[in-house]
Design an enzyme around this catalytic site. Structure first.
Site, PDB file in Angstrom:
ATOM      1  N   GLU A  15       0.170  -1.315   5.732  1.00 26.55           N
ATOM      2  CA  GLU A  15       0.955  -0.943   6.740  1.00 26.55           C
ATOM      3  C   GLU A  15       1.040   0.489   6.832  1.00 26.55           C
ATOM      4  O   GLU A  15       1.182   0.850   8.136  1.00 26.55           O
ATOM      5  CB  GLU A  15       2.366  -1.169   5.988  1.00 26.55           C
ATOM      6  CG  GLU A  15       3.675  -0.933   6.875  1.00 26.55           C
ATOM      7  CD  GLU A  15       4.139   0.506   6.948  1.00 26.55           C
ATOM      8  OE1 GLU A  15       5.017   0.795   7.604  1.00 26.55           O
ATOM      9  OE2 GLU A  15       3.690   1.244   5.985  1.00 26.55           O
ATOM     10  N   ASP A  18       0.605  -1.175   0.053  1.00 29.85           N
ATOM     11  CA  ASP A  18      -0.061   0.013   0.018  1.00 29.85           C
ATOM     12  C   ASP A  18       0.896   1.280  -0.003  1.00 29.85           C
ATOM     13  O   ASP A  18       2.001   1.293   0.387  1.00 29.85           O
ATOM     14  CB  ASP A  18      -0.920  -0.040   1.184  1.00 29.85           C
ATOM     15  CG  ASP A  18      -0.353   0.062   2.708  1.00 29.85           C
ATOM     16  OD1 ASP A  18       0.781  -0.817   2.699  1.00 29.85           O
ATOM     17  OD2 ASP A  18      -0.594   0.695   3.260  1.00 29.85           O
TER      18      ASP A  18
END
Length: 386
Positions: free
Chosen positions: A141, A79
């Protein structure tokens, strides 16, 4: 010879493909995960997926060399942070090389590392090492190291204990052995609405929330003065700060509701639950005067996310290996958080070492120096040969 010529065109092509997937944390990463699965299959490498509760995001874990003894994990998150409101000079989801830099969202944080790891797979297979190589690519994350937790649980459930882990967050390819823990909290204050000309008949949620915010600041100031310092960090003590607050409807209405979010960045030895409990204890002392006016008034807290700190030693084998592969000496501690602490907490020795600078991460016109891409490529080549 130019910098560009020292970077494999195949690696750059993989990186450009990964960047093209708009894997902002609020969106799905499944297209990227599917692409990686397909890429690995052409080399005979299968992968395991662990999904979030919506089924729209997944972690990927793959082992190159099934049946061999467990080896090193190359770990990265898929991400990226949003680009909303940022002033970009190029399309943030198109890899653009300008001079000696490659610009794109995720160029530094951290798709270059993932691309380099994928590019190294055929070389690792050809080297026929006696130890497996593992890939761990996670989701979410950036919003609290959420996805990697289920990936680690899955490894535990199948009984796989890798030898070590290298998390490829941007460190300018210098092995980092420590970072702070990151902990995020929400406080919701519920009072009582009233006309502002009758303030004594209401319970002002903003004012009570403000008292707690001020206490959090006082606690932060106390940590700055009293906590044992660790000068390997830029900020050598644990910190607290309030980052978001919402409340009220109009200036002539005593506000019933106020919510705010705050975070703690703790040194590895500091227990975040101790700080959280002290803040809650202070808030509990405010409640009697609130319920004296409104029996249903309350203050609620929620621990939103937590990622433990990392604390390794320069003498640890994985740190020494990362230094050997990168050609750089271990570089102490960083203040930002990563998934590394979670891997260490699971009993997997972990070091952070990846291309690019954290100063470019999350910023408009994020970039990675092509020299860093080349250095990461050499790092992976040496890993295959070591």
């Amino acid at each position: 010879m130019t910098v560009i010529s020292r970077v494999s065109p195949e690696l750059l092509a993989i990186l450009a493909q990964l960047i093209a997937f708009k894997t902002v944390s609020r969106d799905s990463n499944l297209e990227l995960i599917d692409w990686i699965q397909t890429y690995l299959k052409q080399y005979g490498v299968s992968s395991r997926l662990t999904y979030d509760s919506t089924g729209k995001k997944a972690n990927l874990f793959a082992t190159v060399g099934e049946g061999k003894k467990p080896g090193i994990i190359l770990s990265g998150h898929t991400d990226v942070v949003p680009v909303d409101g940022q002033e970009w000079h190029t399309d943030p989801f198109t890899a653009v090389i300008n001079g000696d830099r490659l610009y794109a969202r995720g160029a530094a944080d951290m798709k270059t590392y993932i691309a380099a790891a994928l590019h190294a797979i055929p070389q690792y297979i050809a080297a026929d090492r006696d130890q497996a190589l593992h890939l761990a690519f996670s989701y979410d994350e950036e919003v609290g190291c959420l996805g990697v937790r289920s990936l680690i649980r899955d490894l535990d459930e199948i009984g796989l204990q890798p030898a070590a882990c290298i998390v490829g967050e941007p460190t300018l390819m210098r092995p980092v052995i420590a970072h702070k823990g990151t902990h995020r909290f929400r406080c919701c204050v519920r009072g009582k609405e009233a006309h502002s000309s009758y303030t004594t008949q209401g319970v002002n949620a903003i004012e009570y929330a403000s008292k707690i915010v001020v206490y959090i600041r006082e606690l932060a100031d106390r940590l700055a003065l009293q906590e044992a310092r660790d000068d390997s960090y830029t900020v050598p003590y644990s910190t607290l700060q309030t980052g978001l607050i919402r409340g009220g409807l109009a200036t002539n209405i005593v506000p019933k509701d106020c919510d705010f979010q705050f975070e703690a960045r703790t040194l590895p030895d500091m227990k975040a639950d101790i700080l959280f409990e002290e803040i809650q204890e202070y808030a509990r002392k405010l409640i009697p005067e609130m319920v004296a006016v409104e029996p249903l008034a309350r203050i609620d807290f929620e621990w939103l996310a937590s990622a433990p700190g990392l604390q390794m030693q320069e003498s640890d084998a994985i740190v020494q290996l990362a230094a050997q592969l990168s050609g750089n000496a271990p570089d102490g501690a960083v203040s930002y958080g990563t998934e590394a602490g979670l891997f260490q907490q699971a009993g997997i020795p972990t070091v952070i070492c990846g291309p690019g600078s954290i100063e470019q991460a999350h910023s408009p016109n994020e970039y990675v120096e092509l020299a860093q891409v080349a250095q990461c490529e050499r790092f992976m080549q040496r890993l295959c040969d070591s």
